[in-house]
Design an enzyme around this catalytic site. Structure first.
Site, PDB file in Angstrom:
ATOM      1  N   ASP A  94       0.854  -1.181   0.000  1.00 27.36           N
ATOM      2  CA  ASP A  94       0.000   0.000   0.000  1.00 27.36           C
ATOM      3  C   ASP A  94       0.893   1.235   0.000  1.00 27.36           C
ATOM      4  O   ASP A  94       2.094   1.144   0.212  1.00 27.36           O
ATOM      5  CB  ASP A  94      -0.976  -0.018   1.182  1.00 27.36           C
ATOM      6  CG  ASP A  94      -0.268  -0.049   2.525  1.00 27.36           C
ATOM      7  OD1 ASP A  94       0.955   0.158   2.566  1.00 27.36           O
ATOM      8  OD2 ASP A  94      -0.943  -0.275   3.545  1.00 27.36           O
ATOM      9  N   GLY A 219     -11.343   3.889   0.525  1.00 31.42           N
ATOM     10  CA  GLY A 219     -12.256   4.714   1.307  1.00 31.42           C
ATOM     11  C   GLY A 219     -13.486   3.980   1.792  1.00 31.42           C
ATOM     12  O   GLY A 219     -14.483   4.605   2.159  1.00 31.42           O
ATOM     13  N   ASP A 269      -7.568  -7.718   1.150  1.00 30.65           N
ATOM     14  CA  ASP A 269      -6.570  -7.867   2.212  1.00 30.65           C
ATOM     15  C   ASP A 269      -7.212  -7.423   3.511  1.00 30.65           C
ATOM     16  O   ASP A 269      -8.120  -6.591   3.511  1.00 30.65           O
ATOM     17  CB  ASP A 269      -5.337  -6.991   1.948  1.00 30.65           C
ATOM     18  CG  ASP A 269      -5.577  -5.545   2.362  1.00 30.65           C
ATOM     19  OD1 ASP A 269      -5.176  -5.178   3.491  1.00 30.65           O
ATOM     20  OD2 ASP A 269      -6.193  -4.788   1.599  1.00 30.65           O
TER      21      ASP A 269
END
Length: 382
Positions: A94, A219, A269
């Site tokens: 990420d 989000g 994930d």
């Protein structure tokens, strides 16, 4: 290099394959896929061989935390993150955007990037789209995520719009720096827009114009009700390119994975299977076992009769209860082995159901076993 092949569908559910070129040859990730989280370059308490034995084919690493510790230079001394942690399959990292959000008052967001207080040393440091691309390049990530602002929930339309538009500008800067580095790996865009459909549409359009190898829905799972998450997924996934993988970030419970797949998601994930394992919260075929409950003290049955993991093949609930009661490290390890295997078995069952075009039947059976109602599906037609 990463290739995505869509092999079959069942309703909105997609069965595919990701192919990665690694130094030791081609690696495959069968989708829908669940990625265990290795925040600091380790899936907590597990060796890479043990993680692989659960069926995991790809891991997630955390750019933000690995940048702070051990840092880029130590990583480069070993080669990259694969060499450092001795995991030779694909790794997705990420970008650090979510961690920056979680710092709250410790961070200041500007157009250039984010200035924040290092939670370890206390010093001020700066993270930008360009810096995130450079860190992930040094990590040797097979899938690099753009740097974005993970819009908090709840957000006003005005705030969500400004946040989404800045994330699009950061997406363009991420793409530019990624290309300048001549990074041969894959770069994924991240759709933002909070719970506003018109903003999600605008975000998807902007990302497609820039061009990415895959698209994440970001989000979500940030505090919104489940119904809202489902609504936004149902709206967003049909807008995404059919020939690129779709990734739902930070999700989630077993039923969240099923619901994501129902809405066209390919990759997931979450820390849930590993974190919950350490807290004695274990996922089984008919729901959940909370191993700290005294009713398991004399239970000589395996955790899950349907599970083929090392824990279930060798140990009883009474032993796992005993280890937890004594605070033994082995208890957390055995619990983690089981939970990760449960998630990988679930994904394998999902893939098989899609291949056989009976995913709807699988969903009904899955919810019946855990004693819950099947959530409604209201897919928008475009």
């Amino acid at each position: 290099m990463m290739k995505y092949e869509l092999k079959s569908t069942s309703g909105m559910a997609r069965r595919g394959r990701l192919t990665f070129s690694r130094p030791q040859g081609e690696c495959y990730v069968e989708t829908p896929a669940f990625m265990p989280v290795g925040t600091y370059g380790t899936v907590k308490g597990m060796t890479p061989e043990e993680v692989k034995a659960t069926g995991a084919q790809i891991l997630l690493g955390n750019t933000f935390h690995l940048w702070l510790r051990p840092g880029q230079e130590i990583m480069k001394m070993h080669g990259d993150l694969h060499d450092f942690m001795q995991w030779h399959g694909p790794i997705l990292t990420d970008s650090g955007g979510f961690q920056v959000l979680s710092l709250g008052k410790l961070r200041k967001i500007k157009e250039e990037g984010v200035t924040f207080q290092n939670p370890i040393s206390g010093e001020k440091i700066f993270l930008s789209p360009e810096k995130s691309m450079e860190i992930q390049y040094d990590l040797g990530s097979d899938i690099v995520m753009i740097f974005d602002e993970c819009t908090p929930y709840p957000a006003t339309l005005e705030y969500a719009k400004k946040s989404m538009e800045m994330s699009l500008r950061w997406a363009k800067r991420s793409r530019t720096r990624f290309d300048e580095l001549a990074n041969p790996r894959a770069l994924f865009g991240i759709v933002q827009g909070s719970t506003y459909e018109e903003l999600r549409r605008e975000s998807v359009k902007g990302l497609i114009n820039i061009g990415f190898d895959g698209y994440a829905v970001g989000g979500l799972a940030v505090g919104e009700p489940k119904e809202e998450m489902h609504r936004i997924l149902e709206f967003t996934t049909p807008l995404l390119p059919q020939d690129k993988p779709r990734y739902l970030m930070g999700v989630g419970k077993p039923e969240d994975l099923v619901e994501g797949v129902r809405r066209g998601i390919d990759m997931f994930d979450c820390v849930m299977p590993t974190r919950n394992a350490r807290n004695g919260h274990l996922f089984v075929s008919d729901g959940v076992v909370k191993i700290r409950n005294a009713k398991y003290k004399n239970d000589t049955t395996p955790l899950d009769a349907e599970c083929d993991c090392y824990t279930c093949k060798n140990y009883t609930k009474a032993y796992l209860y005993h280890l937890d009661k004594c605070g033994e490290i082995l208890g957390a390890r055995l619990n983690t082995i089981h939970n990760l295997r449960y998630y990988q078995r679930l994904m394998a069952q999902i893939r098989q159901a899609i291949e056989q075009d009976c995913f709807d039947e699988f969903v009904v059976e899955f919810y019946a076993k855990i004693g819950k109602e099947v959530p409604p599906l209201h897919l928008k037609s475009e």
